[in-house]
Design a protein around this motif. Structure first.
Motif, mmCIF file in Angstrom:
data_model
loop_
_atom_site.group_PDB
_atom_site.id
_atom_site.type_symbol
_atom_site.label_atom_id
_atom_site.label_comp_id
_atom_site.label_asym_id
_atom_site.label_seq_id
_atom_site.Cartn_x
_atom_site.Cartn_y
_atom_site.Cartn_z
ATOM 1 N N UNK A 181 40.872 4.342 22.134
ATOM 2 C CA UNK A 181 41.500 4.026 23.416
ATOM 3 C C UNK A 181 40.967 2.715 23.979
ATOM 4 N N UNK A 182 39.659 2.508 23.841
ATOM 5 C CA UNK A 182 39.069 1.255 24.309
ATOM 6 C C UNK A 182 39.640 0.073 23.533
ATOM 7 N N UNK A 183 39.762 0.245 22.213
ATOM 8 C CA UNK A 183 40.309 -0.818 21.376
ATOM 9 C C UNK A 183 41.757 -1.123 21.749
ATOM 10 N N UNK A 184 42.531 -0.081 22.061
ATOM 11 C CA UNK A 184 43.923 -0.276 22.449
ATOM 12 C C UNK A 184 44.019 -1.098 23.729
ATOM 13 N N UNK A 185 43.210 -0.751 24.729
ATOM 14 C CA UNK A 185 43.273 -1.441 26.012
ATOM 15 C C UNK A 185 42.840 -2.901 25.892
ATOM 16 N N UNK A 186 41.889 -3.173 24.992
ATOM 17 C CA UNK A 186 41.405 -4.536 24.836
ATOM 18 C C UNK A 186 42.323 -5.388 23.962
ATOM 19 N N UNK A 187 42.969 -4.750 22.997
ATOM 20 C CA UNK A 187 43.711 -5.479 21.975
ATOM 21 C C UNK A 187 45.184 -5.676 22.311
ATOM 22 N N UNK A 188 45.796 -4.679 22.939
ATOM 23 C CA UNK A 188 47.246 -4.692 23.100
ATOM 24 C C UNK A 188 47.680 -5.300 24.422
ATOM 25 N N UNK A 189 48.842 -5.932 24.397
ATOM 26 C CA UNK A 189 49.467 -6.381 25.632
ATOM 27 C C UNK A 189 50.039 -5.173 26.369
ATOM 28 N N UNK A 190 50.384 -5.364 27.640
ATOM 29 C CA UNK A 190 50.815 -4.240 28.478
ATOM 30 C C UNK A 190 52.006 -3.498 27.873
ATOM 31 N N UNK A 191 53.030 -4.220 27.434
ATOM 32 C CA UNK A 191 54.222 -3.570 26.895
ATOM 33 C C UNK A 191 53.906 -2.855 25.579
ATOM 34 N N UNK A 192 53.037 -3.439 24.754
ATOM 35 C CA UNK A 192 52.637 -2.800 23.502
ATOM 36 C C UNK A 192 51.899 -1.490 23.774
ATOM 37 N N UNK A 193 51.011 -1.514 24.775
ATOM 38 C CA UNK A 193 50.291 -0.300 25.149
ATOM 39 C C UNK A 193 51.246 0.753 25.683
ATOM 40 N N UNK A 194 52.229 0.325 26.470
ATOM 41 C CA UNK A 194 53.237 1.249 26.991
ATOM 42 C C UNK A 194 53.976 1.951 25.854
#
Length: 210
Positions: free
Chosen positions: A147-160
């Protein structure tokens, strides 16, 4: 900060309702636009740090659209009264689905490899069938790192997109079509965003070597 239009007058609301129920998509969209303030007001009570406000508004808007499509003008009620119940129902249904599906996710996409070179999938990280407490704690740590890696790596729309597709952060899993409808983008665009986001995670996710 997002601003919303003031509600329509009773006469204007009735005018657009009649047009909408005659199949006028533009009239329906106007009713949605002028009632987004109601959606935003209702979703505030469901907002927390794990839920994205835009996602909640999208879900609430689904309830609003259902209300517009099924509203009975002959009963003499205002749309806002009926729509409030429909929006609440949509959000409550989301919460019930979250609870039901929290441990029943389809997380088969590969995101990296472990120290032995074996492929790691979302499912491998989230799933925990072992009784051994040490193994359980290791898996929980993997989830936190993911989850930490996702928040740091992905742009907002990608995370969505990944959050909705794979039921992460307390949400329930969606099909690409459901994600497209909720985010108001094409299904092919969802697919491209998903593939790009997973590719980023494959490069960024690195299990600790101890």
């Amino acid at each position: 900060m997002q601003t919303f239009k003031q509600p329509l007058s009773k006469d204007a609301e009735l005018y657009y309702l009649k047009r909408s129920q005659s199949g006028d998509t533009e009239a329906r969209n106007i009713l949605v636009e002028y009632n987004l303030r109601l959606v935003a007001h209702i979703v505030k009570k469901y907002n927390n740090f794990e839920r994205d406000m835009d996602d909640l508004i999208s879900i609430g808007t689904v309830g609003l659209i259902k209300a517009i499509n099924t509203f009975d003008m002959d009963k003499g009620n205002r749309l806002v009264t009926y729509a409030s119940r429909c929006i609440e129902n949509e959000l409550l249904m989301m919460i019930r689905q979250e609870r039901k599906c929290a441990r029943e996710l389809s997380l088969y996409e590969p995101i990296g490899t472990d120290k032995e070179g074996n492929e790691i999938r979302f499912l491998d990280i989230v799933e925990c069938e072992e009784e051994d407490i040490t193994e359980h704690l290791c898996l929980e740590e993997d989830v936190r790192q993911l989850y930490t890696s996702m928040k740091k790596t992905l742009e907002h729309r990608e995370l969505q997109v990944l959050t909705l597709r794979y039921g992460l952060f307390g949400f329930f899993p969606h099909t690409q079509r459901q994600v497209a409808d909720q985010l108001q983008i094409s299904r092919s665009y969802v697919s491209r965003i998903e593939k790009k986001a997973l590719s980023k995670l494959r490069r960024a996710f690195d299990r600790p070597h101890t």
